[in-house]
Design a protein around this motif. Structure first.
Motif, PDB file in Angstrom:
ATOM      1  N   GLU A  81      36.411  31.945  42.026  1.00 37.95           N
ATOM      2  CA  GLU A  81      35.659  32.705  41.014  1.00 37.95           C
ATOM      3  C   GLU A  81      34.287  33.086  41.540  1.00 37.95           C
ATOM      4  O   GLU A  81      33.820  34.211  41.349  1.00 37.95           O
ATOM      5  N   HIS A  82      33.636  32.139  42.199  1.00 44.09           N
ATOM      6  CA  HIS A  82      32.315  32.390  42.778  1.00 44.09           C
ATOM      7  C   HIS A  82      32.393  33.514  43.814  1.00 44.09           C
ATOM      8  O   HIS A  82      31.519  34.401  43.834  1.00 44.09           O
ATOM      9  N   GLU A  83      33.407  33.483  44.667  1.00 39.47           N
ATOM     10  CA  GLU A  83      33.530  34.511  45.698  1.00 39.47           C
ATOM     11  C   GLU A  83      33.752  35.896  45.091  1.00 39.47           C
ATOM     12  O   GLU A  83      33.172  36.878  45.542  1.00 39.47           O
ATOM     13  N   GLU A  84      34.578  35.973  44.061  1.00 39.28           N
ATOM     14  CA  GLU A  84      34.798  37.269  43.416  1.00 39.28           C
ATOM     15  C   GLU A  84      33.491  37.782  42.797  1.00 39.28           C
ATOM     16  O   GLU A  84      33.126  38.948  42.974  1.00 39.28           O
ATOM     17  N   LYS A  85      32.757  36.913  42.119  1.00 37.72           N
ATOM     18  CA  LYS A  85      31.485  37.322  41.507  1.00 37.72           C
ATOM     19  C   LYS A  85      30.472  37.726  42.566  1.00 37.72           C
ATOM     20  O   LYS A  85      29.737  38.708  42.405  1.00 37.72           O
ATOM     21  N   ARG A  86      30.408  36.973  43.656  1.00 36.64           N
ATOM     22  CA  ARG A  86      29.465  37.280  44.740  1.00 36.64           C
ATOM     23  C   ARG A  86      29.763  38.650  45.337  1.00 36.64           C
ATOM     24  O   ARG A  86      28.863  39.484  45.495  1.00 36.64           O
ATOM     25  N   LEU A  87      31.022  38.908  45.650  1.00 33.07           N
ATOM     26  CA  LEU A  87      31.383  40.190  46.247  1.00 33.07           C
ATOM     27  C   LEU A  87      31.126  41.343  45.284  1.00 33.07           C
ATOM     28  O   LEU A  87      30.607  42.389  45.679  1.00 33.07           O
ATOM     29  N   ARG A  88      31.470  41.140  44.020  1.00 35.77           N
ATOM     30  CA  ARG A  88      31.216  42.178  43.008  1.00 35.77           C
ATOM     31  C   ARG A  88      29.708  42.461  42.930  1.00 35.77           C
ATOM     32  O   ARG A  88      29.290  43.621  42.892  1.00 35.77           O
ATOM     33  N   ALA A  89      28.879  41.416  42.931  1.00 36.24           N
ATOM     34  CA  ALA A  89      27.422  41.578  42.863  1.00 36.24           C
ATOM     35  C   ALA A  89      26.880  42.302  44.101  1.00 36.24           C
ATOM     36  O   ALA A  89      25.853  42.995  44.018  1.00 36.24           O
ATOM     37  N   GLU A  90      27.557  42.158  45.243  1.00 38.75           N
ATOM     38  CA  GLU A  90      27.149  42.841  46.467  1.00 38.75           C
ATOM     39  C   GLU A  90      27.637  44.290  46.504  1.00 38.75           C
ATOM     40  O   GLU A  90      27.412  44.993  47.488  1.00 38.75           O
ATOM     41  N   GLY A  91      28.334  44.711  45.456  1.00 41.05           N
ATOM     42  CA  GLY A  91      28.794  46.092  45.385  1.00 41.05           C
ATOM     43  C   GLY A  91      30.165  46.346  45.980  1.00 41.05           C
ATOM     44  O   GLY A  91      30.583  47.493  46.114  1.00 41.05           O
ATOM     45  N   VAL A  92      30.881  45.274  46.329  1.00 43.24           N
ATOM     46  CA  VAL A  92      32.227  45.429  46.867  1.00 43.24           C
ATOM     47  C   VAL A  92      33.181  45.684  45.706  1.00 43.24           C
ATOM     48  O   VAL A  92      33.175  44.942  44.712  1.00 43.24           O
ATOM     49  N   GLU A  93      33.991  46.703  45.823  1.00 42.24           N
ATOM     50  CA  GLU A  93      34.969  46.998  44.777  1.00 42.24           C
ATOM     51  C   GLU A  93      36.108  45.984  44.846  1.00 42.24           C
ATOM     52  O   GLU A  93      36.708  45.777  45.911  1.00 42.24           O
ATOM     53  N   ILE A  94      36.375  45.346  43.723  1.00 39.72           N
ATOM     54  CA  ILE A  94      37.505  44.414  43.626  1.00 39.72           C
ATOM     55  C   ILE A  94      38.726  45.272  43.318  1.00 39.72           C
ATOM     56  O   ILE A  94      38.841  45.834  42.234  1.00 39.72           O
ATOM     57  N   THR A  95      39.626  45.409  44.288  1.00 42.37           N
ATOM     58  CA  THR A  95      40.760  46.318  44.128  1.00 42.37           C
ATOM     59  C   THR A  95      41.950  45.663  43.443  1.00 42.37           C
ATOM     60  O   THR A  95      42.852  46.370  42.987  1.00 42.37           O
ATOM     61  N   MET A  96      41.961  44.343  43.358  1.00 41.25           N
ATOM     62  CA  MET A  96      42.913  43.613  42.523  1.00 41.25           C
ATOM     63  C   MET A  96      42.145  42.442  41.926  1.00 41.25           C
ATOM     64  O   MET A  96      41.729  41.533  42.643  1.00 41.25           O
ATOM     65  N   PRO A  97      41.896  42.476  40.603  1.00 39.59           N
ATOM     66  CA  PRO A  97      41.108  41.408  39.975  1.00 39.59           C
ATOM     67  C   PRO A  97      41.772  40.036  40.102  1.00 39.59           C
ATOM     68  O   PRO A  97      42.990  39.936  40.307  1.00 39.59           O
ATOM     69  N   LEU A  98      40.962  39.029  39.952  1.00 34.60           N
ATOM     70  CA  LEU A  98      41.432  37.641  40.025  1.00 34.60           C
ATOM     71  C   LEU A  98      42.559  37.419  39.026  1.00 34.60           C
ATOM     72  O   LEU A  98      42.456  37.802  37.858  1.00 34.60           O
ATOM     73  N   ARG A  99      43.621  36.811  39.527  1.00 33.41           N
ATOM     74  CA  ARG A  99      44.758  36.488  38.665  1.00 33.41           C
ATOM     75  C   ARG A  99      45.432  35.235  39.191  1.00 33.41           C
ATOM     76  O   ARG A  99      45.188  34.817  40.322  1.00 33.41           O
ATOM     77  N   GLU A 100      46.280  34.663  38.350  1.00 35.41           N
ATOM     78  CA  GLU A 100      47.038  33.479  38.754  1.00 35.41           C
ATOM     79  C   GLU A 100      48.518  33.791  38.662  1.00 35.41           C
ATOM     80  O   GLU A 100      49.002  34.284  37.637  1.00 35.41           O
ATOM     81  N   GLU A 101      49.220  33.517  39.750  1.00 32.70           N
ATOM     82  CA  GLU A 101      50.660  33.732  39.804  1.00 32.70           C
ATOM     83  C   GLU A 101      51.381  32.528  39.197  1.00 32.70           C
ATOM     84  O   GLU A 101      50.819  31.428  39.160  1.00 32.70           O
ATOM     85  N   PRO A 102      52.626  32.716  38.724  1.00 30.36           N
ATOM     86  CA  PRO A 102      53.374  31.616  38.098  1.00 30.36           C
ATOM     87  C   PRO A 102      53.536  30.386  39.005  1.00 30.36           C
ATOM     88  O   PRO A 102      53.658  29.269  38.515  1.00 30.36           O
ATOM     89  N   TRP A 103      53.512  30.565  40.315  1.00 23.94           N
ATOM     90  CA  TRP A 103      53.693  29.445  41.237  1.00 23.94           C
ATOM     91  C   TRP A 103      52.383  28.732  41.566  1.00 23.94           C
ATOM     92  O   TRP A 103      52.355  27.826  42.381  1.00 23.94           O
TER      93      TRP A 103
END
Length: 132
Positions: A81-103
């Motif tokens: 979660e921290h890495e996704e927020k950090r990258l988003r704050a740096e202006g990196v486009e998140i091309t697939m948002p954080l999700r959890e797979e069934p496994w």
């Protein structure tokens, strides 16, 4: 045989753009560079990355015009979660948002300026804990 390092070589149109992306946002450092070439590494166990300009003559003739596609450069990490927020704050486009797979795999993706997909993965329940 003893493998001492692992490196992925990516053929891209703009070596400098991918080099900036990996050094600015993903903690890589330049190890060597020349026209149409960059070698990047980190101090941890992440795979080294070599960037080669598409069309460069050091590539075999049948590979020169190919572009890095159809692959996902995946990094297993902690604190996703921290890495996704950090990258988003740096202006990196998140091309697939954080999700959890069934496994139990949690993941998100970004894409570098040359279309290289970078995926970050963290296990919701570490595999070793499931077997305990």
């Amino acid at each position: 045989m003893q493998i001492t390092a692992s490196t992925v070589s990516l053929t891209v149109d703009d070596v400098a753009a991918s080099q900036r992306f990996f050094t600015t946002h993903l903690g890589y450092a330049e190890q060597a560079a020349a026209e149409g070439f960059a070698s990047l590494a980190r101090d941890d166990v992440a795979m080294d990355i070599v960037l080669l300009a598409r069309g460069t003559e050091v590539l075999p003739a049948d590979q020169r015009d190919q572009h890095a596609c159809g692959l996902i450069l995946a990094f297993t990490t902690t604190g996703i979660e921290h890495e996704e927020k950090r990258l988003r704050a740096e202006g990196v486009e998140i091309t697939m948002p954080l999700r959890e797979e069934p496994w139990g795999e949690r993941l998100f993706q970004v894409t570098d300026p040359n279309g290289v997909i970078v995926q970050f993965v963290e296990w919701a329940t570490p595999p070793a804990a499931e077997n305990a």
